[in-house]
Design a protein around this motif. Structure first.
Motif, PDB file in Angstrom:
ATOM      1  N   LEU A  42      14.421  -8.304  20.549  1.00 30.58           N
ATOM      2  CA  LEU A  42      13.004  -8.621  20.730  1.00 30.58           C
ATOM      3  C   LEU A  42      12.501  -9.443  19.553  1.00 30.58           C
ATOM      4  CD1 LEU A  42      11.600  -5.225  22.072  1.00 30.58           C
ATOM      5  CD2 LEU A  42      12.211  -7.278  23.351  1.00 30.58           C
ATOM      6  N   TRP A  43      13.231  -9.399  18.446  1.00 28.63           N
ATOM      7  CA  TRP A  43      12.988 -10.285  17.310  1.00 28.63           C
ATOM      8  C   TRP A  43      14.305 -10.524  16.600  1.00 28.63           C
ATOM      9  CZ3 TRP A  43      12.791  -8.870  11.842  1.00 28.63           C
ATOM     10  CH2 TRP A  43      13.124  -7.534  11.588  1.00 28.63           C
ATOM     11  N   SER A  44      14.359 -11.542  15.773  1.00 30.34           N
ATOM     12  CA  SER A  44      15.585 -11.868  15.055  1.00 30.34           C
ATOM     13  C   SER A  44      15.269 -12.075  13.584  1.00 30.34           C
ATOM     14  CB  SER A  44      16.250 -13.119  15.636  1.00 30.34           C
ATOM     15  OG  SER A  44      15.401 -14.250  15.472  1.00 30.34           O
ATOM     16  N   LEU A  45      16.279 -11.923  12.753  1.00 29.47           N
ATOM     17  CA  LEU A  45      16.117 -12.033  11.306  1.00 29.47           C
ATOM     18  C   LEU A  45      17.190 -12.945  10.731  1.00 29.47           C
ATOM     19  CD1 LEU A  45      14.865 -11.133   8.597  1.00 29.47           C
ATOM     20  CD2 LEU A  45      16.353  -9.120   8.685  1.00 29.47           C
ATOM     21  N   ALA A  46      16.771 -14.042  10.112  1.00 26.92           N
ATOM     22  CA  ALA A  46      17.679 -14.967   9.435  1.00 26.92           C
ATOM     23  C   ALA A  46      17.449 -14.861   7.934  1.00 26.92           C
ATOM     24  CB  ALA A  46      17.445 -16.397   9.916  1.00 26.92           C
ATOM     25  N   LEU A  47      18.518 -14.747   7.165  1.00 29.66           N
ATOM     26  CA  LEU A  47      18.426 -14.595   5.715  1.00 29.66           C
ATOM     27  C   LEU A  47      19.044 -15.800   5.019  1.00 29.66           C
ATOM     28  CD1 LEU A  47      19.577 -10.870   5.608  1.00 29.66           C
ATOM     29  CD2 LEU A  47      17.226 -11.744   5.510  1.00 29.66           C
ATOM     30  N   HIS A  48      18.336 -16.316   4.016  1.00 26.75           N
ATOM     31  CA  HIS A  48      18.782 -17.497   3.280  1.00 26.75           C
ATOM     32  C   HIS A  48      18.900 -17.146   1.801  1.00 26.75           C
ATOM     33  CE1 HIS A  48      17.839 -20.066   6.811  1.00 26.75           C
ATOM     34  NE2 HIS A  48      16.872 -19.192   6.977  1.00 26.75           N
ATOM     35  N   GLN A  49      20.088 -17.284   1.255  1.00 23.23           N
ATOM     36  CA  GLN A  49      20.343 -16.992  -0.155  1.00 23.23           C
ATOM     37  C   GLN A  49      19.891 -18.182  -1.009  1.00 23.23           C
ATOM     38  OE1 GLN A  49      20.564 -15.874  -3.232  1.00 23.23           O
ATOM     39  NE2 GLN A  49      22.143 -14.347  -2.641  1.00 23.23           N
ATOM     40  N   ILE A  50      18.846 -17.984  -1.780  1.00 27.19           N
ATOM     41  CA  ILE A  50      18.302 -19.053  -2.621  1.00 27.19           C
ATOM     42  C   ILE A  50      19.335 -19.541  -3.637  1.00 27.19           C
ATOM     43  CG2 ILE A  50      16.527 -19.621  -4.328  1.00 27.19           C
ATOM     44  CD1 ILE A  50      14.687 -17.618  -2.886  1.00 27.19           C
ATOM     45  N   ARG A  51      20.161 -18.628  -4.140  1.00 29.56           N
ATOM     46  CA  ARG A  51      21.128 -19.002  -5.180  1.00 29.56           C
ATOM     47  C   ARG A  51      22.165 -19.998  -4.677  1.00 29.56           C
ATOM     48  NH1 ARG A  51      21.359 -17.098 -10.038  1.00 29.56           N
ATOM     49  NH2 ARG A  51      20.140 -15.222  -9.516  1.00 29.56           N
ATOM     50  N   ASP A  52      22.349 -20.099  -3.391  1.00 31.25           N
ATOM     51  CA  ASP A  52      23.267 -21.105  -2.844  1.00 31.25           C
ATOM     52  C   ASP A  52      22.832 -22.511  -3.225  1.00 31.25           C
ATOM     53  OD1 ASP A  52      24.769 -19.125  -1.668  1.00 31.25           O
ATOM     54  OD2 ASP A  52      23.948 -19.414   0.341  1.00 31.25           O
ATOM     55  N   PHE A  53      21.574 -22.672  -3.588  1.00 28.35           N
ATOM     56  CA  PHE A  53      21.036 -23.988  -3.933  1.00 28.35           C
ATOM     57  C   PHE A  53      20.783 -24.110  -5.437  1.00 28.35           C
ATOM     58  CE2 PHE A  53      19.979 -22.771   0.333  1.00 28.35           C
ATOM     59  CZ  PHE A  53      20.298 -23.887   1.079  1.00 28.35           C
ATOM     60  N   GLY A  54      21.351 -23.164  -6.216  1.00 27.63           N
ATOM     61  CA  GLY A  54      21.164 -23.155  -7.658  1.00 27.63           C
ATOM     62  C   GLY A  54      21.838 -24.332  -8.353  1.00 27.63           C
ATOM     63  N   ILE A  55      21.499 -24.510  -9.633  1.00 25.27           N
ATOM     64  CA  ILE A  55      21.951 -25.649 -10.421  1.00 25.27           C
ATOM     65  C   ILE A  55      23.148 -25.272 -11.286  1.00 25.27           C
ATOM     66  CG2 ILE A  55      21.258 -27.352 -12.148  1.00 25.27           C
ATOM     67  CD1 ILE A  55      19.746 -27.556  -9.477  1.00 25.27           C
ATOM     68  N   GLY A  56      24.164 -26.138 -11.287  1.00 23.47           N
ATOM     69  CA  GLY A  56      25.293 -25.978 -12.186  1.00 23.47           C
ATOM     70  C   GLY A  56      26.285 -24.918 -11.762  1.00 23.47           C
ATOM     71  N   ARG A  57      27.238 -24.682 -12.663  1.00 22.50           N
ATOM     72  CA  ARG A  57      28.333 -23.761 -12.373  1.00 22.50           C
ATOM     73  C   ARG A  57      27.849 -22.336 -12.144  1.00 22.50           C
ATOM     74  NH1 ARG A  57      31.974 -21.029 -15.895  1.00 22.50           N
ATOM     75  NH2 ARG A  57      30.940 -22.029 -17.665  1.00 22.50           N
TER      76      ARG A  57
END
Length: 241
Positions: A42-57
């Motif tokens: 009846l509803w859905s939940l999508a999760l996005h990891q912000i750290r996937d877009f982090g800077i550097g190593r």
């Protein structure tokens, strides 16, 4: 990014959350009627990891505040990249940032959001997020109360619970929603059940009378009394409106 569940791709109310801690979800949203509704799609939940877009190593997502001061601030470039990716999948969802300086979240707002396609929530951490990403991505700030949490995840769960329970079919009894606190601008009346007598306290006689008109009048009066005593601001808002 993780999806919970909606694997069949059927239409549903969609929640999308950007967070550094996706493992915190669904958390309490996975239990009881809201959790059952999630499993029933009846509803859905999508999760996005912000750290996937982090800077550097080290995938840095924050830096020291411009002008000095304690703590760290989440970077605009990192957040913008995460937001743009999430929006590419759900471009129609309103984007809200859970922030103590935001506009108060109310039952009316929960109802309005529940009637739309869903919501995208940004759960911040540290001392907050760079102001420029708020301006550049048209983010609306929302607060669940006048206090500060360690991060926006619990606030996001609170907002989602308030919205999801209003989706048709989640609670089952639509009538029960009409008599809850804040519906009609009043707090809810007292509730009683069995046993009739408990520790010297009795269920009010009117509730046992079978007279539905008198019961409705009693409940209305109790709602007005409790609201007047505990939240007079609600009565002022109602009269101003």
């Amino acid at each position: 990014m993780a999806h919970i569940p909606n694997a069949a791709g059927r239409p549903s109310w969609r929640a999308s959350v950007l967070t550094l801690f996706p493992e915190m979800f669904p958390g309490p949203l996975g239990f009881s009627l809201v959790g059952q509704a999630l499993q029933a799609e009846l509803w859905s939940l999508a999760l996005h990891q912000i750290r996937d877009f982090g800077i550097g190593r080290h995938r840095a997502v924050d830096d020291t505040p411009a002008g000095g001061g304690a703590g760290m601030v989440m970077r605009a470039d990192v957040l913008a990249a995460a937001i743009d990716e999430a929006r590419s999948q759900n471009p129609d969802l309103p984007l809200l940032y859970m922030s103590p300086r935001g506009a108060p979240f109310t039952q009316d707002k929960a109802r309005a959001l529940s009637q739309g396609p869903g919501v995208m929530l940004l759960a911040g951490r540290f001392e907050g997020i760079d102001e420029r990403v708020i301006e550049a991505r048209g983010i609306t700030e929302v607060s669940i109360g006048d206090y500060v949490l360690s991060g926006g995840e619990l606030a996001a769960m609170t907002l989602l619970d308030a919205c999801v329970r209003l989706i048709p079919g989640v609670l089952g009894a639509e009538e029960s929603l009409a008599h809850e606190s804040f519906e009609g601008g009043l707090l809810e009346y007292p509730q009683y059940t069995k046993p009739r007598e408990w520790e010297g306290r009795s269920t009010p006689d009117v509730l046992m009378s079978g007279d539905h008109k008198k019961i409705a009048e009693w409940r209305r009066g109790q709602s007005e009394r409790i609201t007047r005593e505990r939240r007079p601001d609600l009565l002022r808002s109602k009269s101003d409106g």
